[in-house]
Write a protein that holds these residues in place. Structure first.
Motif, mmCIF file in Angstrom:
data_model
loop_
_atom_site.group_PDB
_atom_site.id
_atom_site.type_symbol
_atom_site.label_atom_id
_atom_site.label_comp_id
_atom_site.label_asym_id
_atom_site.label_seq_id
_atom_site.Cartn_x
_atom_site.Cartn_y
_atom_site.Cartn_z
ATOM 1 N N ARG A 3 0.840 -1.195 0.000
ATOM 2 C CA ARG A 3 0.000 0.000 0.000
ATOM 3 C C ARG A 3 0.881 1.254 0.000
ATOM 4 N N GLU A 4 2.036 1.142 0.650
ATOM 5 C CA GLU A 4 2.932 2.288 0.710
ATOM 6 C C GLU A 4 3.368 2.728 -0.688
ATOM 7 N N VAL A 7 0.414 4.496 -2.331
ATOM 8 C CA VAL A 7 0.230 5.823 -1.743
ATOM 9 C C VAL A 7 1.289 6.777 -2.278
ATOM 10 N N GLU A 8 2.525 6.299 -2.381
ATOM 11 C CA GLU A 8 3.610 7.140 -2.887
ATOM 12 C C GLU A 8 3.321 7.610 -4.314
ATOM 13 N N THR A 10 0.346 7.852 -5.695
ATOM 14 C CA THR A 10 -0.802 8.754 -5.631
ATOM 15 C C THR A 10 -0.380 10.144 -5.185
ATOM 16 N N ARG A 11 0.499 10.217 -4.200
ATOM 17 C CA ARG A 11 0.963 11.518 -3.723
ATOM 18 C C ARG A 11 1.750 12.254 -4.812
ATOM 19 N N SER A 267 -5.760 12.188 4.432
ATOM 20 C CA SER A 267 -4.563 11.517 4.949
ATOM 21 C C SER A 267 -4.295 10.253 4.136
ATOM 22 N N ASP A 268 -3.090 9.705 4.275
ATOM 23 C CA ASP A 268 -2.745 8.482 3.544
ATOM 24 C C ASP A 268 -3.703 7.348 3.889
ATOM 25 N N ASP A 269 -4.084 7.265 5.140
ATOM 26 C CA ASP A 269 -4.968 6.179 5.573
ATOM 27 C C ASP A 269 -6.376 6.335 5.009
ATOM 28 N N LEU A 271 -7.127 7.370 1.938
ATOM 29 C CA LEU A 271 -7.184 7.149 0.504
ATOM 30 C C LEU A 271 -7.773 5.774 0.209
ATOM 31 N N LEU A 276 -6.229 4.513 -5.256
ATOM 32 C CA LEU A 276 -4.845 4.032 -5.346
ATOM 33 C C LEU A 276 -4.568 3.255 -6.625
#
Length: 409
Positions: A3-4, A7-8, A10-11, A267-269, A271, A276
């Protein structure tokens, strides 16, 4: 699945969207027009790419139950996929070891497959269990005449096979960890709603379109709309790519109401997985995966592209898979409408244009085609096609061992 990593990515997209920027390739790239029209190169690509590299041959939900099978022909190779009793998948050369007659056609369910020519019988794990009239035929070691096995790999709700029984290329290495990201879709629990096959242009011409957002508001102005985005950032995993538009906003589909989400404020959580995995995910050399919603139900179209018999021909099987099986009449109707809409977009816009483009290129009067700095996905695709077409078997193995090692860092 990381997931990290999702998320990266997506950011990165959110940051570019907020700044109204995108990632560019270093330069404009020129590809010889003959790369699309040369018959000898086309035959070489079929041998070196489609008959040598792992191919995504089916979504897992196409063979959900033990005994399910699927027969298909890929670049002249008859392939048989089977779902075994233990839930694993078998991939075999669909040819009886007696005279080479194919054992199965289409799809079905059977634990045993009998050749329709002389009646030789095989278990769906490839084991030869019966020779018709064995006393008359003569002594034969059945264990030495089982179906020829192909390397096969199932991950993230997708099935890969390599159409070379002697291949030493590890399919997991070939995927460079990409299947771990595809696992975020959750395809192993999805439902196959519908499928169809469309005729297309040269396989590279067709595939270029899946890697190109630049054309969306022009070619698809009457379907997606003239104000549709035309920018895409690219994330590469060996030859496999994800492309998605840089934006700080995303649409949340809920019933009949679409709501815009400000991803920058989340926040990341917070999303959701739908955000994603947004965009188009391509699996080299022939797969595109894009998310859609039919009647508010989450779905995806998996496009499976293969070269045809001639350089200017290809065919694409479109699988419409859904996270939930639509049960009521309205949901079923909406899902069909979504899938039918996508047929119009691909058949009447993308592939119709691709066929006209190919006919023009065959005149031989254009020396090269261009891929701009904003078309990095196409640049990377053609670089990998050339690289892998010209690589030896030993080089092929080393290339993906290195890619896998880099992905693990």
């Amino acid at each position: 699945m990381s997931r990290e990593q999702l998320v990266e990515m997506t950011r990165s997209l959110v940051a570019h969207g907020a700044a109204d920027t995108m990632e560019y390739a270093d330069e404009v790239v020129r590809i010889p027009a003959s790369a699309y029209t040369d018959d000898a190169l086309f035959d070489l690509e079929k041998r070196q790419i489609f008959r040598r590299l792992p191919l995504m041959v089916a979504p897992s939900c196409e063979l959900p139950e033990p005994g399910d099978y699927k027969a298909m022909d890929i670049c002249g190779v008859p392939l048989l996929l089977t779902r075994l009793k233990d839930g694993s998948v078998g991939a075999f050369l669909n040819m009886c070891k007696h005279r080479g007659n194919p054992l199965a056609e289409g799809t079905g369910n059977a634990t045993r497959l009998m050749c329709g020519y002389h009646g030789w019988t095989y278990k769906n794990d490839g084991t030869l269990i019966g020779v018709a009239d064995p006393k008359d035929f003569g002594a034969i070691d059945k264990a030495a005449h089982c179906l020829t096995r192909f390397p096969v790999y199932e991950s993230a709700g997708l099935i890969w096979a390599t159409l070379d029984p002697k291949s030493e290329l590890d399919i997991a290495d070939y995927l460079c960890g990409y299947d771990g990201l595809l696992d975020a879709f959750g395809f192993e629990n999805w439902h196959l709603f519908s499928q169809r096959t469309l005729a297309g242009p040269n396989w590279k011409t067709a595939y270029d379109g899946y890697l190109d957002f630049y054309h969306l508001p022009i070619l698809h102005k009457d379907t997606f709309g003239a104000d549709f985005y035309n920018r895409a950032n690219y994330f590469a995993f060996g030859p496999h790519q994800r492309l998605s538009t840089p934006s700080k906003f995303a649409i949340k589909v809920s019933g009949d109401d679409d709501q815009q989400m400000d991803l920058e404020a989340m926040s990341d959580d917070e999303l959701p997985y739908e955000v994603l995995v947004q965009g188009v995910w391509t699996i080299f050399p022939h797969i595109s995966i894009a998310s859609f919603y039919g009647g508010g139900l989450r779905g995806a179209m998996i496009s499976q592209l293969f070269p045809g018999n001639r350089v200017g021909e290809s065919y694409t099987t479109q699988y419409y898979v859904m996270a939930e099986k639509p049960e009521d009449e309205d949901s079923i109707k909406a899902a069909h409408e979504q899938f039918d809409f996508l047929e119009i977009v691909v058949r009447d816009e993308d592939y119709k244009t691709g066929k006209r483009q190919h006919e023009a290129l065959q005149s031989g009067l254009l020396d090269e085609v261009l891929f701009g700095r904003n078309e990095r996905g196409g640049q990377v695709f053609h670089q990998w096609v050339e690289k892998l077409t010209n690589a030896s078997n030993a080089e092929l193995k080393d290339i993906f061992a290195r890619e896998m090692a880099q992905a693990a860092e």
